[in-house]
Structure formats: C-alpha cells, structure tokens
Design an enzyme around this catalytic site. Structure first.
Site, PDB file in Angstrom:
ATOM      1  N   ASN A  22       0.160   1.413   5.847  1.00  9.63           N
ATOM      2  CA  ASN A  22       0.918   0.542   4.960  1.00  9.63           C
ATOM      3  C   ASN A  22       1.651  -0.477   5.817  1.00  9.63           C
ATOM      4  OD1 ASN A  22       4.056   0.881   3.193  1.00  9.63           O
ATOM      5  ND2 ASN A  22       2.495  -0.671   2.914  1.00  9.63           N
ATOM      6  N   CYS A  33       0.842  -1.191   0.000  1.00  6.16           N
ATOM      7  CA  CYS A  33       0.000   0.000   0.000  1.00  6.16           C
ATOM      8  C   CYS A  33       0.881   1.246   0.000  1.00  6.16           C
ATOM      9  CB  CYS A  33      -0.896   0.008   1.229  1.00  6.16           C
ATOM     10  SG  CYS A  33      -2.050  -1.381   1.299  1.00  6.16           S
ATOM     11  N   TYR A  76      11.936  -4.673  -5.502  1.00  2.52           N
ATOM     12  CA  TYR A  76      10.721  -4.635  -6.311  1.00  2.52           C
ATOM     13  C   TYR A  76       9.751  -3.506  -5.992  1.00  2.52           C
ATOM     14  CZ  TYR A  76       6.186  -6.090  -8.200  1.00  2.52           C
ATOM     15  OH  TYR A  76       4.977  -6.121  -8.853  1.00  2.52           O
ATOM     16  N   ASP A  91      14.794 -10.917 -14.004  1.00  6.02           N
ATOM     17  CA  ASP A  91      13.511 -10.607 -13.376  1.00  6.02           C
ATOM     18  C   ASP A  91      13.730 -10.448 -11.880  1.00  6.02           C
ATOM     19  OD1 ASP A  91      10.839 -10.054 -13.132  1.00  6.02           O
ATOM     20  OD2 ASP A  91      10.124 -12.015 -13.790  1.00  6.02           O
ATOM     21  N   SER A 144      10.500  -3.699 -12.938  1.00  2.00           N
ATOM     22  CA  SER A 144      11.527  -3.747 -11.896  1.00  2.00           C
ATOM     23  C   SER A 144      12.740  -4.584 -12.280  1.00  2.00           C
ATOM     24  CB  SER A 144      10.926  -4.273 -10.589  1.00  2.00           C
ATOM     25  OG  SER A 144      10.285  -5.505 -10.801  1.00  2.00           O
TER      26      SER A 144
END
Length: 474
Positions: free
Chosen positions: A110, A7, A254, A357, A295
C-alpha cells in the site's frame, strides 16, 4: 473526478492450519473501501503457496465455493487494490508472487514509490524482466536481489529499504514467516493484533482486526519491520527514527474507515473535529446541516454540534454500486452522480443547507451534487469542505497527479462557489490539520507543496504503461 481510495493490505499467521484464507478474506472485506479494482489472496500451506487474484470486488472474485477449495494453511496475505502506479486489470493484481532459489515470497503493498521510475530503469538495464507495471514488483525484485547475500528474508527487506523512497506499508510472506514493514516516514497506516486462539494479524487499518476478532495491539512505528513466527513477534528497528514522521493526513479526512484508529487517533473523532473547526472558521446561517455520504457525514455532525444547526440526512447513497458497475454511455446521457446519490426532497425542500463534503478536485462532482439538491428544492446551499484546497499532486499514493485538473489552482473559493452553483464555499485551513491528527507529524504536500522526499521527474500515473506501449510499437 473524485479522490480514489488507497490499497489495503492484510496478513495472518497462526500456529497451526486454521483457515488462514478465510481470515484473510474477512479482514480484506473490512478494507474493501481502500480498493475496489482488484483483489487477491495467497495462502501458505506448509510451504506450498496457493493463490487467487482477479479484477473486481471481493464478493465477486472470491465465491464461497472458491474459498472452500483453498488450503486451510497457517499463513496468508491479501490485498485490495486501487492503482496509483501502473494500470488497472488482472495483470497488476496483488499479492506479487516470487519463486526463487532462496525461497518463495508473496508481497502486498500500500503506497507509492516516489523513485519507482529510477529503480525500474536500473533493474531493467541489469536484466530484470517485469511482468506488471506496478511498483510493487519493483519492491519484490529488490528484496529478492538483497536475499542473495542476506542471511534472512527480513534482513533482505531491511537492506531493500535503503533504496526505496516514498510510501510503502507491506505485508510479506515467505515459506516460514509473515513479515510486516512500514516506510520510515510512516506515510500509510499499518497495525497488528493478536488472534483469540493464538497467532497474529497485520492490517492497513484496525477495523480489519476487529472484523476477525483480533485484539489490536499497536501500530507499527515508521521504519519498523515485524516478523511473526512460532517464537512470537520480533521487531527490527534499524530504519526507525531516521526520517520525520509524515502520516498522510487524508487518512483521517477520507481514506480510513470511521471506526478505525490510526496512529492512536480515532478517525471518527478526527472528522468530528474537522467539522467543528469548519463551523468556527466558516459559519453559515442555515436551517440544516447534511453530509455527502460516506466520509462527509462525520464532519457534518461535527459542524452541527459546533454551530447548533440541526443535523439531518439529505442525501442517500446507493450502497450496491461498486467500481465494476457498467458506466453509462454518452448516448444514454445519464449522470453517474444520480446513479450513486439521490436527494431526500422532504428533508431539503425550502431549506437553507450547509453541505459538508471531504474534498473538491475538479469541481464537477460537487456541482452535480449541488444540482441534485437544487432540483429537490433547497433554497440555499453553503458548501463546506473538511480538507484544504488541493493545490499540488501527490507522489505517495493518493490519486492526484496533475495541477491542471485541480480547480483550486485556477479559481478562488468565491469563484469556485459560483462555478459549482453554491451560495458560499469554505475550506478547512491547512494550519489546523495538526489538530485532527494530534501531531504535526503529517504529510500535507497536496495542500501546501511541502514534499518530504524528492519529486520524481515523470509523475504520470500510467508512465510504465506508456513505456510498455512504446516498446511494443517499435
């Protein structure tokens, strides 16, 4: 399955009414990557709260006409949500609003409370009635209870922090004050800055301060409470230094935006370093390095620089697809990865690729991306992951809630490579993670199982939704 964003929280205080809702909107827009399920803003106009919340992206929920109808106000708090505790939908939209004899409050959160179930049980048995299944409402209840005896709202929050365990970065607004707080471990980021015309803003990431022209001042320390008002900024540090610092390292890998600085470390720089370390630990004989947007791009660039293999763009992301797009039905037999990503055949055909990745969860998405590149003519695909393998669930806000779904718990790297169709697979070793953050004060529990807090008994993400369903069915 992929790792979902955190969040994002934002708050603004100005000396005079100055379009606080609009400032909050633009700040949240910079944090949209942290949550795309729902969003909300509460604006304070001389002690009167006006709010709007709904499921969807900011641009869908807040039209120019709606923003124009909101009071200008001198304070506002806002939130973009991806749910880690409680279900999706409008009911769990934030900010949470409280009207109480001790005053009004709007609260954004958050993180994830690791003792949420125990706290909720206690509150319900004492007569509390919950309207959401989010742990944010638990925080709001405890702060309100403490306010009955506390001399101020910040004192009530300080007392509430004695009972909260886990991750929470908060933006809280009363009728007179804007307050920010970060849990004593500092699991989730939170920073503040100064507005050009006077006033202050708090945000999950520094990129949101830049978006409204605010000057970044500093990150909140773990355990710190900041109070913003006409007298300036007051820092309350009763909870500082009581716990070891444990920022979630996945913020660097990320979650955070590359242009953000988290606890003094550039996110872009951390990802470049991750790619460099991958090239050192898992070299590959290849023609081209490409990243999975978004990312994976910075780490791919780092891998390229360290290895000397040229960097290129091999995958394109459809940037117009949010979480609210219509999911294909089974009868359509469409692959969501194909809707979101496409391979550039001219760039990858006949090439030996290093594909970078940020993570592998179940392996399904990675397998489909590898398949796209194979179809586009890639000769070899050497997959490199800028994080260690996920071996454990997270109880602090990252959406990893079961070992049974983690491919690394069942298969070695060599076996996983065969399953997803890659020629080789290399993960970033867990022992090098402090090099990304510039400190060993990070949480790596999802990789190594070293949890900073006690593990909750019921770890299901939908545990409160299940409880509600059981009550209704009785």
């Amino acid at each position: 399955m992929s790792i979902h964003e955190e969040c994002g929280v934002f708050g603004v205080w100005t000396p005079e009414p100055a379009g606080a809702a609009e400032l909050c909107y633009y700040g949240l827009f910079a944090l949209q990557h942290r949550g795309q399920e729902s969003c909300g803003i509460v604006v304070n106009d001389d002690g009167v709260f006006a709010s709007h919340k709904d499921a969807g992206l900011l641009g869908e929920v807040f039209t120019p006409e709606l923003l124009g109808r909101m009071p200008r106000g001198n304070m506002a708090v806002g939130h973009v949500r991806y749910g880690t505790t409680g279900g999706s939908g409008r009911r769990n939209c934030q900010p949470i609003e409280v009207n109480h004899q001790k005053g009004k409050m709007a609260l954004c959160h958050n993180g994830n409370l690791s003792n949420a179930a125990r706290l909720r049980d206690r509150l319900e048995l004492s007569g509390a009635i919950f309207h959401t299944t989010s742990d944010t409402e638990i925080i709001a209840y405890i702060v309100t209870q403490k306010r009955l005896k506390a001399p101020s709202i910040e004192a009530a929050l300080c007392a509430a922090m004695e009972e909260l365990e886990g991750a929470y970065s908060l933006a809280l607004m009363s009728a007179q004050k804007l307050i920010a707080a970060r849990d004593p471990y500092g699991f989730r980021p939170l920073c503040y800055g100064e507005l050009p015309g006077g006033g202050y803003a708090v945000a999950s990431e520094s990129c949101a301060l830049s978006a409204i022209g605010a000057k970044f001042l500093r990150d909140l320390d773990p355990g710190e409470i900041l109070v913003f008002g006409p007298e300036g900024v007051a820092s309350h540090r009763e909870h500082c230094g009581k716990k070891p610092r444990r920022l979630c390292v996945f913020e660097y890998i990320y979650f955070a935006r590359p242009d953000s600085v988290v606890d003094g470390v550039s996110v872009h720089g951390a990802r470049l370093r991750a790619g460099e370390l991958l090239a050192e630990r898992h070299p590959a004989d290849a023609d081209l390095v490409i990243g999975v947007p978004d990312s994976g791009l910075d780490a791919a660039l780092g891998f390229s620089r360290a290895s000397g293999i040229p960097y290129g763009i091999g995958l394109i992301k459809n940037k117009y697809i949010g979480r609210t797009f219509i999911s294909p039905t089974q009868s359509q037999r469409l692959d969501q990865v194909r809707i979101k990503l496409s391979a550039i055949e001219a760039a990858v055909r006949g090439k030996r690729l290093v594909l970078v990745d940020d993570s592998i969860v179940r392996g399904t998405t990675s397998g489909r991306i590898v398949g796209l590149l194979r179809e586009a003519g890639a000769r070899e695909i050497h997959l490199r992951i800028s994080a260690p393998p996920f071996m454990n669930p997270c109880y602090y806000g990252t959406d990893i809630d079961s070992r049974e779904h983690l491919i690394a718990c069942k298969h070695t790297a060599e076996e996983t490579a065969r399953i997803i169709g890659a020629d080789s697979l290399g993960y970033l070793p867990v022992e090098v993670l402090p090099e990304l953050a510039g400190t060993d004060g990070i949480c790596t529990a999802c990789f190594d199982g070293r949890y900073p807090t006690p593990i909750p008994a019921d770890t299901r993400k939908d545990r409160f939704e299940r409880r509600l369903s059981e009550v209704i069915s009785r």
